[in-house]
Design a protein around this motif. Structure first.
Motif, PDB file in Angstrom:
ATOM      1  N   GLN A   1       9.854   1.230   3.979  1.00  0.00           N
ATOM      2  CA  GLN A   1       8.934   1.715   2.951  1.00  0.00           C
ATOM      3  C   GLN A   1       7.906   2.672   3.556  1.00  0.00           C
ATOM      4  OE1 GLN A   1      10.472   0.206   0.523  1.00  0.00           O
ATOM      5  NE2 GLN A   1      11.291  -1.407   1.853  1.00  0.00           N
ATOM      6  N   ALA A   2       7.248   2.238   4.628  1.00  0.00           N
ATOM      7  CA  ALA A   2       6.110   2.993   5.158  1.00  0.00           C
ATOM      8  C   ALA A   2       6.509   4.366   5.667  1.00  0.00           C
ATOM      9  CB  ALA A   2       5.440   2.196   6.275  1.00  0.00           C
ATOM     10  N   VAL A   3       7.732   4.488   6.231  1.00  0.00           N
ATOM     11  CA  VAL A   3       8.144   5.782   6.781  1.00  0.00           C
ATOM     12  C   VAL A   3       8.136   6.852   5.700  1.00  0.00           C
ATOM     13  CG1 VAL A   3      10.201   7.007   7.606  1.00  0.00           C
ATOM     14  CG2 VAL A   3       9.406   4.980   8.800  1.00  0.00           C
ATOM     15  N   LYS A   4       8.402   6.489   4.462  1.00  0.00           N
ATOM     16  CA  LYS A   4       8.405   7.489   3.392  1.00  0.00           C
ATOM     17  C   LYS A   4       6.991   7.998   3.125  1.00  0.00           C
ATOM     18  CE  LYS A   4      12.575   5.287   1.898  1.00  0.00           C
ATOM     19  NZ  LYS A   4      13.213   4.248   1.081  1.00  0.00           N
ATOM     20  N   PHE A   5       6.012   7.118   3.280  1.00  0.00           N
ATOM     21  CA  PHE A   5       4.616   7.575   3.223  1.00  0.00           C
ATOM     22  C   PHE A   5       4.303   8.447   4.424  1.00  0.00           C
ATOM     23  CE2 PHE A   5       0.260   6.650   4.794  1.00  0.00           C
ATOM     24  CZ  PHE A   5      -0.448   7.359   3.838  1.00  0.00           C
ATOM     25  N   PHE A   6       4.778   8.037   5.613  1.00  0.00           N
ATOM     26  CA  PHE A   6       4.548   8.830   6.818  1.00  0.00           C
ATOM     27  C   PHE A   6       5.109  10.242   6.656  1.00  0.00           C
ATOM     28  CE2 PHE A   6       4.714   4.866   9.803  1.00  0.00           C
ATOM     29  CZ  PHE A   6       3.565   4.377   9.213  1.00  0.00           C
ATOM     30  N   LEU A   7       6.316  10.354   6.098  1.00  0.00           N
ATOM     31  CA  LEU A   7       6.948  11.663   5.909  1.00  0.00           C
ATOM     32  C   LEU A   7       6.132  12.525   4.962  1.00  0.00           C
ATOM     33  CD1 LEU A   7      10.692  10.542   5.576  1.00  0.00           C
ATOM     34  CD2 LEU A   7       9.705  11.846   7.475  1.00  0.00           C
TER      35      LEU A   7
ATOM     36  N   SER B   1       0.811  -1.220   0.000  1.00  0.00           N
ATOM     37  CA  SER B   1       0.000   0.000   0.000  1.00  0.00           C
ATOM     38  C   SER B   1       0.845   1.271   0.000  1.00  0.00           C
ATOM     39  CB  SER B   1      -0.940   0.010   1.210  1.00  0.00           C
ATOM     40  OG  SER B   1      -0.196   0.114   2.411  1.00  0.00           O
ATOM     41  N   THR B   2       2.171   1.160   0.151  1.00  0.00           N
ATOM     42  CA  THR B   2       2.993   2.361   0.222  1.00  0.00           C
ATOM     43  C   THR B   2       2.917   3.164  -1.066  1.00  0.00           C
ATOM     44  OG1 THR B   2       4.512   1.331   1.795  1.00  0.00           O
ATOM     45  CG2 THR B   2       5.330   3.227   0.573  1.00  0.00           C
ATOM     46  N   ALA B   3       3.046   2.500  -2.214  1.00  0.00           N
ATOM     47  CA  ALA B   3       2.919   3.219  -3.490  1.00  0.00           C
ATOM     48  C   ALA B   3       1.511   3.767  -3.657  1.00  0.00           C
ATOM     49  CB  ALA B   3       3.266   2.287  -4.649  1.00  0.00           C
ATOM     50  N   LEU B   4       0.523   3.035  -3.147  1.00  0.00           N
ATOM     51  CA  LEU B   4      -0.864   3.507  -3.218  1.00  0.00           C
ATOM     52  C   LEU B   4      -1.020   4.817  -2.455  1.00  0.00           C
ATOM     53  CD1 LEU B   4      -3.878   3.012  -3.905  1.00  0.00           C
ATOM     54  CD2 LEU B   4      -4.019   1.667  -1.803  1.00  0.00           C
ATOM     55  N   GLY B   5      -0.480   4.864  -1.226  1.00  0.00           N
ATOM     56  CA  GLY B   5      -0.611   6.072  -0.421  1.00  0.00           C
ATOM     57  C   GLY B   5       0.172   7.238  -0.986  1.00  0.00           C
ATOM     58  N   ILE B   6       1.413   6.984  -1.397  1.00  0.00           N
ATOM     59  CA  ILE B   6       2.214   8.066  -1.976  1.00  0.00           C
ATOM     60  C   ILE B   6       1.596   8.521  -3.295  1.00  0.00           C
ATOM     61  CG2 ILE B   6       4.474   8.613  -2.962  1.00  0.00           C
ATOM     62  CD1 ILE B   6       5.702   6.817  -0.817  1.00  0.00           C
ATOM     63  N   GLY B   7       1.067   7.548  -4.071  1.00  0.00           N
ATOM     64  CA  GLY B   7       0.367   7.912  -5.299  1.00  0.00           C
ATOM     65  C   GLY B   7      -0.862   8.749  -5.015  1.00  0.00           C
ATOM     66  N   GLY B   8      -1.575   8.415  -3.937  1.00  0.00           N
ATOM     67  CA  GLY B   8      -2.737   9.218  -3.569  1.00  0.00           C
ATOM     68  C   GLY B   8      -2.355  10.645  -3.211  1.00  0.00           C
ATOM     69  N   ILE B   9      -1.211  10.808  -2.540  1.00  0.00           N
ATOM     70  CA  ILE B   9      -0.737  12.154  -2.186  1.00  0.00           C
ATOM     71  C   ILE B   9      -0.295  12.904  -3.434  1.00  0.00           C
ATOM     72  CG2 ILE B   9       1.113  13.394  -0.996  1.00  0.00           C
ATOM     73  CD1 ILE B   9       0.953  11.252   1.198  1.00  0.00           C
ATOM     74  N   VAL B  10       0.519  12.267  -4.267  1.00  0.00           N
ATOM     75  CA  VAL B  10       1.081  12.945  -5.441  1.00  0.00           C
ATOM     76  C   VAL B  10       0.001  13.228  -6.488  1.00  0.00           C
ATOM     77  CG1 VAL B  10       2.699  12.672  -7.364  1.00  0.00           C
ATOM     78  CG2 VAL B  10       3.375  11.991  -5.062  1.00  0.00           C
TER      79      VAL B  10
END
Length: 1014
Positions: free
Chosen positions: A471-477, A421-430
């Protein structure tokens, strides 16, 4: 008439006794079989006491007391680095590393000490850190021994082993260490607690440790004591209590349940779409207003560690590093290369990974995709509108697939759910899609609540926690940077970071439990969390800074990347963790305890694991320990070579850990008891760690009574056989054929089935019959009886199942250890799990169906025989011989075969699933499934087993009646035969369908990594 009734009564009694005896024997054999397949090896209780250093030139020492049930064969296993020397006659083993030595002295019964070799793995085979080390097994010679005491001490050129004197005293053993520390323990053959008397001391306890000097008692540790008196003065009086008495303060500290209040869990708050819509690129990791400061950090204008990190980044060629460098250095050519890589994302992936995108796991897709998304955000304003549209279309198509799999709940709930889900979350932000961000937050919330223990340890093991949060910390940031929920304030995540720092070993590594490689650490994760954590928890941030520097040993450029540079916003002073009265901790919720003399690399350190909850990537290593001292690691667990590599099965075994084998077997369950009580202060550490559950099979009768149900089914089936045999033998109207004689003449006789009357083999004699053949059969002959029963025995034989399993195992062997073509390998690998399920579920049903067909064919055959068209009468004796000599032996074969199949197939299925749980690196759902299998699906096994005998009885009775009705015409008889066959085939097909449904329900319940059916 009376004589006939008397004879009938005797026969009935004889048959009843016969089948009752058979039922009793079958039941006893079944119980014995279950106990052998699913044993209960009692387990053991391990207590460890660390007497902390009294002076600066002291290491302290460990007292390990292992208590077990007398009569069991017990082997203590210890794996250590260093040159090994043993002397079993005096009960000692020495491990020496470059002049630094660990001495293990085994006190109590006489022991044998055997040497063995085993692998220690940093990661996959071929890594230079992987080694083959010697280890020892220590076995009490007296099988009636109840305990073995191990004293562990250390020395180097300036520190000597403490002296040890031991004496037998009234009721126990007295050990005198360094001339000042006295240890009282019951003798090895005695139950505990016991009354021990020595030199004015009377102690009713399991163990008593005290330190004395010229002025008298200084302190005293008592374990499970009722009373302790010294020179007539009561020091303690209670009921099975443990505690620490400080004579100087005249105060008693009772044993407790560890420190560290378990963290509560709170869910994150959703990110509104309005926040995303208000943002202008770049914003995920920085914005353009911060770019000048970032450049100053990277070029050294702003003092700090960033320039060294940035120089490290310059040596990297991944898309995120190139995008970051293109913005910092204003390099248009590099920026153009990044854009081209984005436009050709999928082809680049196949070039790097050598496999198509759609054939890879979602976690691999995610870890490859999210750096492109972060890079896209960094250079967004430098990309043309046309290229933005193309690139966003590529991203969207791939992210939608991740969104579907996360939303469907089909992803494994271990680290996969977070990483995928990390790419999903970062994709959702970007790409400004709040729904995608919320799905990712839900996945992270689930993992923190259910896979991170309240005291902070990851239930999957340290390196899987590292992989998850790298991986997840990059989404957290990114989420924190845009003003969304701040995971760096989440108590459960902070507990994870705190455990990471507080559990570090003297050499900067993580303790090696579960699938954790030796020499692993989490410094890279910590480095990205220091600055974000500093706002809400400055003390933890300082601990993380200390941890990062401690693990990197001064080289803080290791692990440098763009995310770390952007996350680390300022200098934070390192600070050693403060855990309590000493640097150790006992986290009962987590099942880990650390005893340490301090935070330096030369300090003494012991960690023990005893987890009372299901884990993933589990090793059968409960109550295993690791020990460091004087700058060396001595006792070690085996590490992890990675799934599919040589040594994997060894590393997960109890044999490979520093714990105990009982009756030649390791641990049988993935859950243990957890810690019982502990004491920690400035003088000593003490832990009581029972480990009994792990040595009981999850399906042992004493632990899970569900297996008694199929035992009852077996006995009831045999009773049904007996009743049917009695009924068949004494039903005289069965052979009264007066109204059933055919009026057909010999000229109307026609063959039924196969007209061949020339004989043939067993199969022919059973399935191909005609009227001529019926007349020629001697149904009382031994030959015919043996033929049919031999066929039935072959059908019922449980060995058919292992033959199929061996074929499947052979395929697996080929896949794992022989280099096959990649496509062929993937095809075979994809079929293997399904082949196992089919083998242990559908194959037994097929065997039962074949067995049923044999019975039905013979029911029809007997009916046709007893109602011949020539009008001849059949004598009672002949009919009795037919029924007695044919039906009864077949029921015996049926009963024995049923027992064999039931008690091979069911254990095989359970064992296969348990191996999948342990071997395949899967997640917690298999462990839960195994524990609930008999409760949730016992009805399936009852139907599968219980339907066998009733199915045969009903089939025979139905065909018997149908054939009786149609006997007057050979064509009708043949029709009866054909219809009967079709009915049995239909019933068999229905059972196969049920089995298929069950098999796929199993596969949908279990979530195994790389499961091709998921």
């Amino acid at each position: 008439m009376n004589m006939a009734k008397s004879a009938s009564r005797r026969k009935m009694i004889a048959i009843t006794i016969l089948f009752s005896t058979l039922a009793a024997i079958t039941g006893m054999i079944s119980v014995f079989t279950v106990r052998e397949l699913f044993p209960d090896n009692d387990g053991f209780n391990r207590t460890i006491t660390y007497i902390r250093p009294a002076t600066a030139k002291d290491t302290g020492y460990f007292i390990i007391v292992d208590e077990f049930k007398g009569g069991n064969q017990v082997e203590l296993v210890f794996h250590s680095y260093g040159n090994l020397t043993v002397n079993a006659s005096i009960g000692k083993a020495w491990f020496n590393q470059d002049g630094v030595e660990m001495l293990m002295q085994f006190i109590g019964p006489g022991v044998t000490i055997s040497k063995h070799e085993g692998g220690v793995f940093k990661t996959y085979p071929g890594n230079p850190s992987n080694t083959i080390e010697e280890y020892i097994k220590v076995k009490p010679i007296d099988r009636h021994s109840r305990r073995l005491v191990t004293l562990v001490t250390f020395q180097n050129s300036s520190i000597s082993h403490p002296s040890l004197n031991q004496n037998l005293v009234n009721g126990g053993i007295e050990l005198l260490v360094n001339g000042s520390d006295r240890i009282l323990i019951p003798r090895h053959e005695m139950a505990s607690p016991a009354t021990i008397k020595s030199s004015g001391i009377t102690a009713d306890c399991k163990m008593c440790v005290m330190r004395e000097n010229a002025t008298g008692l200084k302190w005293l540790l008592f374990h499970d004591a009722d009373s302790i008196a010294i020179n007539g003065t009561k020091i303690h009086e209670g009921s099975h209590a443990s505690g620490f008495f400080n004579a100087t303060l005249n105060a008693t500290m009772p044993a407790g349940k560890g420190q560290g209040t378990p963290s509560i869990f709170s869910s994150s708050t959703p990110t509104p779409q309005s926040i995303l819509e208000s943002l202008s690129h770049p914003y995920a990791l920085f914005n353009d207003g911060e770019l000048s400061t970032i450049r100053g950090k990277c070029n050294g204008t702003i003092t700090g560690p960033w320039q060294a990190w940035y120089n490290k980044v310059k040596g990297k060629s991944d898309v995120l590093s190139l995008a970051f460098r293109s913005r910092v250095d204003q390099d248009d050519a590099m920026l153009s290369d990044v854009v081209m890589a984005m436009l050709d994302l999928e082809n680049n992936y196949e070039t790097i990974k050598a496999q198509p995108w759609e054939d890879t796991q979602f976690i691999e897709q995610s870890t490859y995709l999210y750096p492109f998304l972060l890079a896209y955000d960094m250079i967004y304003n430098n990309i043309s509108v046309t290229n933005r549209s193309i690139i966003e279309g590529i991203f969207t198509n791939k992210i939608k697939i991740l969104a579907d799999v996360i939303a469907s709940g089909s992803q494994p709930t271990n680290n996969h759910i977070v990483v995928a889900s990390t790419a999903l979350g970062i994709g959702g932000i970007v790409l400004k899609n709040a729904s995608w961000v919320e799905l990712t937050q839900d996945a992270n919330d689930f993992y923190l609540e259910n896979r991170i223990r309240p005291n902070g340890a990851c239930y999957e093991g340290a390196i899987y926690g590292r992989y998850t949060y790298e991986q997840a910390v990059k989404f957290f940031l990114a989420l924190r940077n845009i003003g969304g929920y701040d995971y760096f304030t989440n108590e459960r995540f902070l507990s994870y970071l705190n455990y990471t720092a507080s559990s570090v070993t003297p050499l900067g590594w993580t303790p090696v439990f579960e699938d954790c490689a030796v020499k692993s650490h989490l410094a890279h994760v910590a480095s990205m969390c220091v600055a974000p954590t500093n706002i809400s928890n400055p003390a933890l941030a300082s601990n993380l800074q200390w941890y990062m520097e401690y693990c990197y040993e001064g080289d803080t450029t290791i692990g440098a990347d763009a995310c770390r540079i952007l996350a680390y916003s300022g200098e934070i002073a390192p600070l050693e963790p403060e855990l309590g009265e000493n640097p150790g901790f006992a986290y009962f919720d987590t099942g880990y305890m650390v005893m340490r003399s301090g935070w330096s690399r030369n300090d003494t350190f012991l960690v023990i694991s005893n987890k009372h909850y299901p884990q993933s990537h589990v090793h059968l290593d409960e109550n295993s320990i690791e020990i460091y001292a004087l700058g060396k690691k001595f006792l070690t667990n085996p590490g992890y070579p990675h799934w599919g590599y040589e040594g994997h099965d060894y590393t997960i075994s109890t044999e490979a850990s520093n714990t105990i084998l009982i009756n030649g077997e390791g641990q049988l369950d993935i859950i243990s008891d957890g810690f019982n009580q502990c004491i920690q202060n400035g003088i000593l550490d003490f832990i009581e760690s029972p480990c009994h559950v792990a040595y009981q099979s999850p399906f042992a009768i004493g632990k899970n009574h569900a297996l008694l149900i199929p035992l009852l089914v077996v006995v009831c089936s045999l009773v049904a056989c007996a009743l049917h045999a009695i009924y068949s033998i004494f039903r005289e109207d069965h052979v009264d054929l007066g109204n059933a004689r055919s009026s057909s003449t010999n000229k109307d006789k026609k063959n039924i089935g196969n007209d061949d009357t020339t004989g043939g083999g067993t199969i022919t004699s059973v399935f191909a019959f005609s009227e001529t053949k019926l007349e020629s059969y001697d149904f009382q002959s031994r030959k015919h009886m043996l033929q049919v029963n031999a066929l039935l025995a072959c059908i019922q034989c449980a060995s058919i199942v292992p033959i199929f399993l061996k074929l499947v195992n052979y395929i697996t062997f080929q896949v794992h250890y022989i280099h096959l073509n990649a496509g062929l390998k993937e095809t075979i690998y994809a079929l293997t799990p399904l082949a196992r399920i089919l083998t242990v579920t559908i194959l037994p049903v097929v065997l039962l169906g074949l067995n049923a067909l044999v019975f039905v064919f013979h029911a029809l055959q007997f009916r046709l025989y007893l109602n011949r068209w020539d009008g001849e009468s059949v004598s009672f004796r002949e009919a009795q011989g037919v029924i007695y000599k044919q039906f009864v032996p077949r029921f015996v074969v049926q009963g024995i075969g049923f027992v064999l199949n039931l008690f091979y197939v069911l254990p095989t299925l359970l064992a296969a699933l348990l191996r999948a749980q342990v071997d395949a690196g899967n997640n917690i759902s298999i462990g839960i499934y195994l524990r609930n299998l008999l409760n949730g699906y016992m009805i399936y096994f009852l139907v599968l087993g219980g339907i066998s005998v009733p199915f045969h009885l009903i089939g025979m009775k139905s065909i018997d009646a149908f054939a009786m009705k149609q006997h007057s015409n050979p064509r009708n008889a043949r029709r009866a035969f054909t219809m009967s066959f079709l009915v049995i085939v239909a019933i068999g097909a229905m059972l196969l369908f049920i089995s298929c449904v069950f098999a796929f329900e199993v596969l949908s319940t279990i979530t195994i990594e790389n499961n091709p059916l998921q």
